[in-house]
Motif scaffolding. Sequence first.
Motif, PDB file in Angstrom:
ATOM      1  N   UNK A   8      15.819 -10.391   0.012  1.00  0.00           N
ATOM      2  CA  UNK A   8      16.425  -9.753  -0.989  1.00  0.00           C
ATOM      3  C   UNK A   8      16.588  -8.271  -0.339  1.00  0.00           C
ATOM      4  N   UNK A   9      15.747  -7.669   0.202  1.00  0.00           N
ATOM      5  CA  UNK A   9      15.853  -6.410   0.796  1.00  0.00           C
ATOM      6  C   UNK A   9      16.906  -6.535   2.222  1.00  0.00           C
ATOM      7  N   UNK A  10      16.869  -7.518   2.826  1.00  0.00           N
ATOM      8  CA  UNK A  10      17.635  -7.727   4.082  1.00  0.00           C
ATOM      9  C   UNK A  10      18.948  -7.869   3.574  1.00  0.00           C
ATOM     10  N   UNK A  11      19.279  -8.434   2.728  1.00  0.00           N
ATOM     11  CA  UNK A  11      20.717  -8.685   2.244  1.00  0.00           C
ATOM     12  C   UNK A  11      21.234  -7.252   1.703  1.00  0.00           C
ATOM     13  N   UNK A  12      20.562  -6.388   1.117  1.00  0.00           N
ATOM     14  CA  UNK A  12      21.252  -5.279   0.700  1.00  0.00           C
ATOM     15  C   UNK A  12      21.214  -4.213   1.871  1.00  0.00           C
ATOM     16  N   UNK A  13      20.067  -4.371   2.794  1.00  0.00           N
ATOM     17  CA  UNK A  13      20.215  -3.754   4.070  1.00  0.00           C
ATOM     18  C   UNK A  13      21.641  -4.054   4.657  1.00  0.00           C
TER      19      UNK A  13
ATOM     20  N   UNK B  40      23.476 -14.290   4.414  1.00  0.00           N
ATOM     21  CA  UNK B  40      23.605 -12.937   5.421  1.00  0.00           C
ATOM     22  C   UNK B  40      24.488 -13.336   6.507  1.00  0.00           C
ATOM     23  N   UNK B  41      24.804 -14.573   6.655  1.00  0.00           N
ATOM     24  CA  UNK B  41      25.444 -14.893   8.128  1.00  0.00           C
ATOM     25  C   UNK B  41      27.002 -14.221   8.074  1.00  0.00           C
ATOM     26  N   UNK B  42      27.771 -14.454   6.909  1.00  0.00           N
ATOM     27  CA  UNK B  42      28.971 -13.662   6.829  1.00  0.00           C
ATOM     28  C   UNK B  42      28.832 -12.205   6.851  1.00  0.00           C
ATOM     29  N   UNK B  43      28.038 -11.748   6.009  1.00  0.00           N
ATOM     30  CA  UNK B  43      27.892 -10.273   5.971  1.00  0.00           C
ATOM     31  C   UNK B  43      27.522  -9.628   7.475  1.00  0.00           C
ATOM     32  N   UNK B  44      26.645 -10.506   8.246  1.00  0.00           N
ATOM     33  CA  UNK B  44      26.313 -10.056   9.690  1.00  0.00           C
ATOM     34  C   UNK B  44      27.613 -10.042  10.429  1.00  0.00           C
TER      35      UNK B  44
END
Length: 502
Positions: A442-447, A330-334
């Motif tokens: 998982x829900x947070x990542x696809x969000x 999640x960090x690099x995606x954010x």
Amino acid sequence: MVTGILAIAAAIGLVILLLDGLARSRRAGIRHHRWAGIRRWDLGLVMGLNALLALGLGLGQLPVSVAVLVGGLIGCGLVGLSGCGRAGQGLVVLLLSGATWQALEGGSFDLLLLLWGCGVGMGVVGIPLLWRMTTAEAVPLLLAMSQGWIGIAALTWGSRLMEMGSQQDWPGPLLLPVGLAALSLVAGTVPVLAAPDREQTPIQPGLLSALGHGVGWLVATTLALVLARNGLYQDLFLALLFGVGGLVSWGLSLLEGAQEMGAADSVEPTSEPEPRGLLLWRACLGLVMVGGGALLALRLGGSYGAALLGLGCLAFPSRWGAMAALFLAARPLLQNLLHQFNLQVAGIDLTQAYVSAALYLGIAAVLLAGLIGWLYGRDKPLTIGLGLTLASLALPLGVGYLIHAQPQAAFLLGALMTALVLAALEPVVSKQVGLLGAKGLCLTVIAMLTASLSRDWTVTGFYATRVERALVLGGIGGAGLLLLLLWQGWSVWQQLRLRQPG
């Protein structure tokens, strides 16, 4: 050099796919439980949802419809391989190698859009079906999806580093994550190879397992150092962070008591629940290991280092390792989301009113999702899975369009932190190992992937008038009300049909 590295990574993924997929599928138990009780109707429903999502993105003029459809097919394949050990992870590494090779060889598609679309499609198909599986059946699928998302996160920020760096023609930041993803499979395979002979050796099983894990970690870390330094001319700290991730993975598997998950077809929970004190101690220690590893990675290697450490966390399979990889992905995606709006330097101002409200919304959303899943997940697993997946797609879009990028990032950050704590404390509350908190991650990542895809919608919302925003909000509310009425009508019709005699 480029082709050789990607070919070796693809070969490793293919070997793992063949070893765990074909060899284990010949066993009667695996063949019978290969789809983990997933019905054709369930699979058709999630694939239909994936197709509708792709159609909606196409109508919204986002060029990722094909990528979402491809991701749905990948998710379907991972579900089918969920009874075959690490075969799903091997398939993911094989696909990442192929996509990277096509992009570097002058492919006509945008690599990031392809990866984000595939990640969303994989989640739309895979996450609802996680609710249909038991914990033992769902862990391989969770590991495979984590492997895909952490690889997407690493390639995302590697691509950004190439854009911002001076050596734009040398694709080292793209090649290194693919190579390390393959090496994580190598590390986890060594203990599996050592397992069959344990009954015929005088060495104690615990010592044999520790030896296999130690050799696997040493081999993977050494090859990672060689790849980073001599093959790609990258910083050695990046390979060392991967090695630290392998140690964290080993520690987390020991913490979970799942050293043999890579060798076993399934892991059945113990019949007698463990004391809450021990469960709380394990939860706190797991949070310290994941949080400490993330802090170390961010300090030494930034968001890119965090993603590489996450790849190492999948070296030795465990539920905790998958959760650590999801958290680190999640960090690099954010950071990429902030980079899209030139906020990577200033960051998120949490004292701003809208940002604080969005942070609260993210925390509340995950807690509410966890409560809904706990109350109704067993009775209506697929319905709850579909509903929460749709909410995880819609909420970041709404926050981005109706407010802006900073609140959207704060919403995702609040959801991420809450999901990790919920995943860690779930065994303490329920006194049994489950995947409710992991599903929240998982829900947070696809969000986050959805937020990255919807940048144009967020920009459109920033320039929209109040009337236009009110119309959009009214349309969303009307659509939600219509779906609710249709669902209630369907439930009433089902009840009336069951009451009819004969």
